[in-house]
Design a protein around this motif. Structure first.
Motif, PDB file in Angstrom:
ATOM      1  N   CYS A  38      13.360   8.298   0.555  1.00 38.40           N
ATOM      2  CA  CYS A  38      14.448   7.407  -0.151  1.00 38.40           C
ATOM      3  C   CYS A  38      14.642   6.093  -0.276  1.00 38.40           C
ATOM      4  O   CYS A  38      15.523   5.443  -0.349  1.00 38.40           O
ATOM      5  CB  CYS A  38      15.920   7.738   0.876  1.00 38.40           C
ATOM      6  SG  CYS A  38      15.914   9.679   0.469  1.00 38.40           S
ATOM      7  N   TYR A  58      17.203  11.847   7.029  1.00 38.33           N
ATOM      8  CA  TYR A  58      16.017  13.376   7.961  1.00 38.33           C
ATOM      9  C   TYR A  58      15.260  12.402   8.132  1.00 38.33           C
ATOM     10  O   TYR A  58      14.516  12.472   8.911  1.00 38.33           O
ATOM     11  CB  TYR A  58      15.254  13.537   5.932  1.00 38.33           C
ATOM     12  CG  TYR A  58      14.434  15.226   7.057  1.00 38.33           C
ATOM     13  CD1 TYR A  58      15.432  16.243   7.452  1.00 38.33           C
ATOM     14  CD2 TYR A  58      13.120  15.596   7.126  1.00 38.33           C
ATOM     15  CE1 TYR A  58      14.993  17.060   7.903  1.00 38.33           C
ATOM     16  CE2 TYR A  58      12.839  15.847   8.387  1.00 38.33           C
ATOM     17  CZ  TYR A  58      13.687  17.172   8.080  1.00 38.33           C
ATOM     18  OH  TYR A  58      12.937  18.898   8.585  1.00 38.33           O
ATOM     19  N   CYS A  61      19.152  10.028   2.668  1.00 40.31           N
ATOM     20  CA  CYS A  61      19.472  11.370   2.626  1.00 40.31           C
ATOM     21  C   CYS A  61      19.505  11.397   4.872  1.00 40.31           C
ATOM     22  O   CYS A  61      19.646  12.616   5.154  1.00 40.31           O
ATOM     23  CB  CYS A  61      18.294  12.502   2.883  1.00 40.31           C
ATOM     24  SG  CYS A  61      16.746  12.408   3.469  1.00 40.31           S
TER      25      CYS A  61
END
Ligand code: FES
Ligand code: FES
Length: 152
Positions: free
Chosen positions: A131, A96, A94
């Motif tokens: 993740c 982030y 992702c």
């Protein structure tokens, strides 16, 4: 008014000294690469460098870093071996947590370019990745070490 020296530029921002550095970087200076995760100094998403030291900007009052040299993810050149290795190994999922991870890895290799696998894991374990990209992060840091050796 607080004066900051960030990514090689001087800024004057109209904030209270106890404002978290993270908000100043994101909201006042407009650099949004540094992320807000936990807000409690736990996850590492907000990591920036202050005088070369990885620092959790969510719990750092901006007044405490006046005049100090601050580097964010945007201040690390795209050609630096750490960023190149990250791209080569397609590390993010992702994405982030990745700016904080990269800033931490950059500081680690600046201080200890020959860090062992155990040393890398020990330093990077202070960063959380929902993740589960930990394996690729380790490989990317080891790849960056090789790229740095070639350069030297
Ligand atoms: S947002 Fe700062 S450590 Fe999590
Ligand atoms: S890549 Fe998604 S949180 Fe780390």
């Amino acid at each position: 008014m607080v004066e900051l020296y960030l990514n090689g530029r001087h800024y004057k921002v109209d904030v209270e000294e106890d404002t978290p550095l993270l908000w100043v970087i994101r909201e006042h200076i407009g650099l949004t690469g540094t992320k807000f995760g936990c807000g409690k100094g736990i996850c590492g998403a907000c990591t920036v460098l202050v005088e070369e030291n990885p620092t959790r900007s969510c719990i750092t009052p901006v007044g405490s870093v006046k005049g100090k040299r601050i580097i964010t993810i945007e201040g690390i050149p795209s050609y630096h071996p750490v960023k190149r290795a990250w791209i080569e190994l397609d590390v993010p999922q992702c994405g982030y947590c990745q700016p904080g991870q990269i800033v931490e890895a950059y500081a680690l290799l600046n201080k200890n370019p020959r860090a062992s696998k155990e040393e890398i894991i020990s330093v990077m374990s202070s960063h959380l990745c929902r993740c589960g990209t930990y394996g690729r992060i380790l490989k990317a840091i080891q790849r960056a070490q090789k790229l740095m050796e070639v350069k030297a």
